[in-house]
Design a protein around this motif. Structure first.
Motif, PDB file in Angstrom:
ATOM      1  N   GLY A 254       0.802  -1.216   0.000  1.00  0.00           N
ATOM      2  CA  GLY A 254       0.000   0.000   0.000  1.00  0.00           C
ATOM      3  C   GLY A 254       0.832   1.262   0.000  1.00  0.00           C
ATOM      4  N   LEU A 255       2.046   1.181  -0.578  1.00  0.00           N
ATOM      5  CA  LEU A 255       2.955   2.322  -0.627  1.00  0.00           C
ATOM      6  C   LEU A 255       3.236   2.706  -2.073  1.00  0.00           C
ATOM      7  N   SER A 256       3.707   3.926  -2.263  1.00  0.00           N
ATOM      8  CA  SER A 256       4.214   4.303  -3.573  1.00  0.00           C
ATOM      9  C   SER A 256       5.626   3.745  -3.717  1.00  0.00           C
ATOM     10  N   ARG A 257       6.081   3.625  -4.962  1.00  0.00           N
ATOM     11  CA  ARG A 257       7.441   3.155  -5.214  1.00  0.00           C
ATOM     12  C   ARG A 257       8.458   4.047  -4.506  1.00  0.00           C
ATOM     13  N   ARG A 258       8.245   5.358  -4.617  1.00  0.00           N
ATOM     14  CA  ARG A 258       9.195   6.307  -4.029  1.00  0.00           C
ATOM     15  C   ARG A 258       9.240   6.183  -2.514  1.00  0.00           C
ATOM     16  N   THR A 259       8.074   6.006  -1.878  1.00  0.00           N
ATOM     17  CA  THR A 259       8.043   5.879  -0.422  1.00  0.00           C
ATOM     18  C   THR A 259       8.768   4.621   0.028  1.00  0.00           C
ATOM     19  N   LEU A 260       8.544   3.513  -0.679  1.00  0.00           N
ATOM     20  CA  LEU A 260       9.225   2.276  -0.313  1.00  0.00           C
ATOM     21  C   LEU A 260      10.732   2.431  -0.465  1.00  0.00           C
ATOM     22  N   GLN A 261      11.180   3.039  -1.550  1.00  0.00           N
ATOM     23  CA  GLN A 261      12.612   3.263  -1.744  1.00  0.00           C
ATOM     24  C   GLN A 261      13.190   4.106  -0.612  1.00  0.00           C
ATOM     25  N   ARG A 262      12.468   5.159  -0.252  1.00  0.00           N
ATOM     26  CA  ARG A 262      12.966   6.047   0.802  1.00  0.00           C
ATOM     27  C   ARG A 262      13.075   5.321   2.133  1.00  0.00           C
ATOM     28  N   ARG A 263      12.062   4.539   2.471  1.00  0.00           N
ATOM     29  CA  ARG A 263      12.087   3.846   3.761  1.00  0.00           C
ATOM     30  C   ARG A 263      13.170   2.772   3.805  1.00  0.00           C
ATOM     31  N   LEU A 264      13.417   2.116   2.690  1.00  0.00           N
ATOM     32  CA  LEU A 264      14.500   1.138   2.653  1.00  0.00           C
ATOM     33  C   LEU A 264      15.855   1.833   2.739  1.00  0.00           C
ATOM     34  N   ASP A 265      15.977   2.987   2.094  1.00  0.00           N
ATOM     35  CA  ASP A 265      17.218   3.767   2.204  1.00  0.00           C
ATOM     36  C   ASP A 265      17.481   4.145   3.649  1.00  0.00           C
ATOM     37  N   GLU A 266      16.409   4.564   4.351  1.00  0.00           N
ATOM     38  CA  GLU A 266      16.547   4.938   5.759  1.00  0.00           C
ATOM     39  C   GLU A 266      16.971   3.749   6.616  1.00  0.00           C
ATOM     40  N   ALA A 267      16.606   2.532   6.164  1.00  0.00           N
ATOM     41  CA  ALA A 267      16.977   1.320   6.898  1.00  0.00           C
ATOM     42  C   ALA A 267      18.367   0.819   6.503  1.00  0.00           C
ATOM     43  N   GLY A 268      19.021   1.529   5.580  1.00  0.00           N
ATOM     44  CA  GLY A 268      20.375   1.165   5.190  1.00  0.00           C
ATOM     45  C   GLY A 268      20.467   0.072   4.158  1.00  0.00           C
ATOM     46  N   THR A 269      19.420  -0.106   3.362  1.00  0.00           N
ATOM     47  CA  THR A 269      19.432  -1.136   2.335  1.00  0.00           C
ATOM     48  C   THR A 269      18.667  -0.639   1.125  1.00  0.00           C
ATOM     49  N   GLY A 270      18.490  -1.495   0.137  1.00  0.00           N
ATOM     50  CA  GLY A 270      17.754  -1.119  -1.064  1.00  0.00           C
ATOM     51  C   GLY A 270      17.040  -2.326  -1.635  1.00  0.00           C
ATOM     52  N   PHE A 271      16.040  -2.084  -2.468  1.00  0.00           N
ATOM     53  CA  PHE A 271      15.247  -3.186  -3.010  1.00  0.00           C
ATOM     54  C   PHE A 271      16.101  -4.130  -3.837  1.00  0.00           C
ATOM     55  N   ALA A 272      16.989  -3.601  -4.664  1.00  0.00           N
ATOM     56  CA  ALA A 272      17.812  -4.450  -5.525  1.00  0.00           C
ATOM     57  C   ALA A 272      18.660  -5.409  -4.699  1.00  0.00           C
ATOM     58  N   ASP A 273      19.231  -4.927  -3.591  1.00  0.00           N
ATOM     59  CA  ASP A 273      20.050  -5.782  -2.739  1.00  0.00           C
ATOM     60  C   ASP A 273      19.206  -6.877  -2.081  1.00  0.00           C
ATOM     61  N   LEU A 274      18.016  -6.508  -1.616  1.00  0.00           N
ATOM     62  CA  LEU A 274      17.144  -7.490  -0.972  1.00  0.00           C
ATOM     63  C   LEU A 274      16.689  -8.548  -1.968  1.00  0.00           C
ATOM     64  N   ARG A 275      16.349  -8.117  -3.183  1.00  0.00           N
ATOM     65  CA  ARG A 275      15.917  -9.090  -4.192  1.00  0.00           C
ATOM     66  C   ARG A 275      17.073  -9.992  -4.613  1.00  0.00           C
ATOM     67  N   ARG A 276      18.266  -9.418  -4.751  1.00  0.00           N
ATOM     68  CA  ARG A 276      19.424 -10.225  -5.133  1.00  0.00           C
ATOM     69  C   ARG A 276      19.685 -11.304  -4.088  1.00  0.00           C
ATOM     70  N   GLY A 277      19.605 -10.936  -2.812  1.00  0.00           N
ATOM     71  CA  GLY A 277      19.814 -11.921  -1.755  1.00  0.00           C
ATOM     72  C   GLY A 277      18.774 -13.024  -1.788  1.00  0.00           C
ATOM     73  N   ALA A 278      17.517 -12.648  -2.015  1.00  0.00           N
ATOM     74  CA  ALA A 278      16.443 -13.643  -2.075  1.00  0.00           C
ATOM     75  C   ALA A 278      16.617 -14.572  -3.269  1.00  0.00           C
ATOM     76  N   MET A 279      17.017 -14.015  -4.395  1.00  0.00           N
ATOM     77  CA  MET A 279      17.218 -14.836  -5.586  1.00  0.00           C
ATOM     78  C   MET A 279      18.403 -15.780  -5.418  1.00  0.00           C
ATOM     79  N   LEU A 280      19.450 -15.310  -4.748  1.00  0.00           N
ATOM     80  CA  LEU A 280      20.599 -16.172  -4.509  1.00  0.00           C
ATOM     81  C   LEU A 280      20.214 -17.338  -3.604  1.00  0.00           C
ATOM     82  N   ARG A 281      19.467 -17.058  -2.546  1.00  0.00           N
ATOM     83  CA  ARG A 281      19.043 -18.144  -1.650  1.00  0.00           C
ATOM     84  C   ARG A 281      18.167 -19.151  -2.383  1.00  0.00           C
ATOM     85  N   ARG A 282      17.274 -18.663  -3.238  1.00  0.00           N
ATOM     86  CA  ARG A 282      16.415 -19.569  -4.009  1.00  0.00           C
ATOM     87  C   ARG A 282      17.257 -20.377  -4.990  1.00  0.00           C
ATOM     88  N   ALA A 283      18.214 -19.736  -5.640  1.00  0.00           N
ATOM     89  CA  ALA A 283      19.068 -20.433  -6.601  1.00  0.00           C
ATOM     90  C   ALA A 283      19.869 -21.530  -5.907  1.00  0.00           C
TER      91      ALA A 283
END
Length: 338
Positions: A254-283
């Motif tokens: 229920g967020l905008s793309r920009r809001t999600l990016q900002r909140r992840l930045d504030e948490a010290g991470t980013g969507f691309a990094d989280l997705r890469r980690g998830a894809m590596l674990r699945r692989a």
């Protein structure tokens, strides 16, 4: 506590079976809520609490039975609660069990909720409340919860025990008469859902106490409580059907793309990094299974062919998928030969 409630998908299979038995379509049900059917095989995975509420609400509409949630939870009993059921069955008294439930539910089973007991004079109130601001499906989910609350109390007080009354939020209740018949008591309206009964019952002993040492250690693994952990769970769910985009995840939250990016930045991470980690674990999990061809793994992760997947995997790990698999085989043989 998580900004977005998470819950284990333990009720998903029970809901799907009930819909199928009533002549409904589980595939249509899951399609309406955007959840993958693979959840039926993995009940300990985490989904958004709002998605569970939506699934229960959609199931009621699919079969036309407002009492369905109460029936499902009462059939499942406390065993359907997994780690919380183990906490209940190992407690010495009902009072101890309910206080344990209040402590561990947001840690092990479902965040953004409160479940606990409050005593006022000679009455006790064993309640359930969704703390996240979700309106759609709230009352239906409360009916589901009441069945589990009743099962918890009946473990100590016997299968025929009935509360003085039950409570739900709202101003009206579809199927009220049938729900009351299921619960065995009158249902009224209040600020929180729950069961009201004589406080003396809190002293009831456990007639079939579980040895705490018999519990599976995995049942004590807490739910990740931040936005990044929530996003990772949603990415992992999305990988069951296609490679999820940041827009897909933002929409589910229920967020905008920009809001999600900002909140992840504030948490010290980013969507691309989280997705890469998830894809590596699945692989890596798929490569560990000898029956999975590398080309199949590539397609399941959203790559057009094995070559593109191999290049990505090499960038992630420093080894190609074939090299990684051979290395795993060698380590396995070495361990077995030791």
């Amino acid at each position: 506590m998580s900004a977005y409630g998470l819950t284990r998908a333990r009720t998903v299979g029970t809901i799907a079976r009930a819909v199928s038995e009533a002549g409904g379509s589980p595939a249509r049900l899951f399609g309406r809520t955007g959840l993958p059917l693979t959840l039926l095989e993995t009940p300990d995975r985490l989904i958004l609490l709002r998605d569970q509420l939506a699934l229960v609400e959609a199931a009621v509409r699919e079969v036309g039975d407002p009492a369905l949630p109460a029936r499902l939870s009462m059939q499942a009993g406390i065993a359907g609660l997994g780690p919380i059921g183990a906490q209940v069955r190992s407690a010495g008294t009902l009072d101890v069990a309910l206080r344990r439930v209040e402590t561990v539910t947001p840690l092990l089973l479902q965040t953004a909720t409160w479940t606990g007991v409050r005593q006022q004079g000679e009455e006790a109130f064993y309640g359930y409340h969704v703390t996240e601001r979700i309106e759609s499906g709230r009352q239906t989910n409360e009916i589901l919860a009441l069945g589990y609350l009743l099962g918890t109390a009946r473990h100590f007080l016997g299968p025929a025990w009935r509360p003085e009354r039950a409570m739900v939020t709202g101003a009206s209740l579809p199927g009220r008469a049938e729900i009351e018949a299921r619960l065995g008591c009158e249902v009224s309206f209040g600020p929180r859902a729950g069961l009201v009964f004589p406080a003396r019952h809190l002293n009831a002993g456990n007639p079939d106490r579980l040895d705490p040492t018999d519990r599976d250690p995995a049942e004590a693994v807490p739910i990740g409580g931040d936005l990044a952990a929530c996003v990772v769970h949603l990415i992992e769910l999305g990988l069951d059907e296609a490679r999820p985009s940041i827009d897909d995840i933002a929409r589910r939250l229920g967020l905008s793309r920009r809001t999600l990016q900002r909140r992840l930045d504030e948490a010290g991470t980013g969507f691309a990094d989280l997705r890469r980690g998830a894809m590596l674990r699945r692989a890596e999990a798929s490569l560990s299974a000898e029956s999975y061809a590398i080309g199949r793994i590539a397609l399941e992760l959203g790559y057009s062919d094995a070559a593109h997947f191999s290049r990505a995997f090499l960038e992630w790990t420093g080894a190609t998928p074939s090299q990684w698999r051979r290395s795993l085989r060698a380590k396995t043989r070495s361990r077995h030969g030791a």
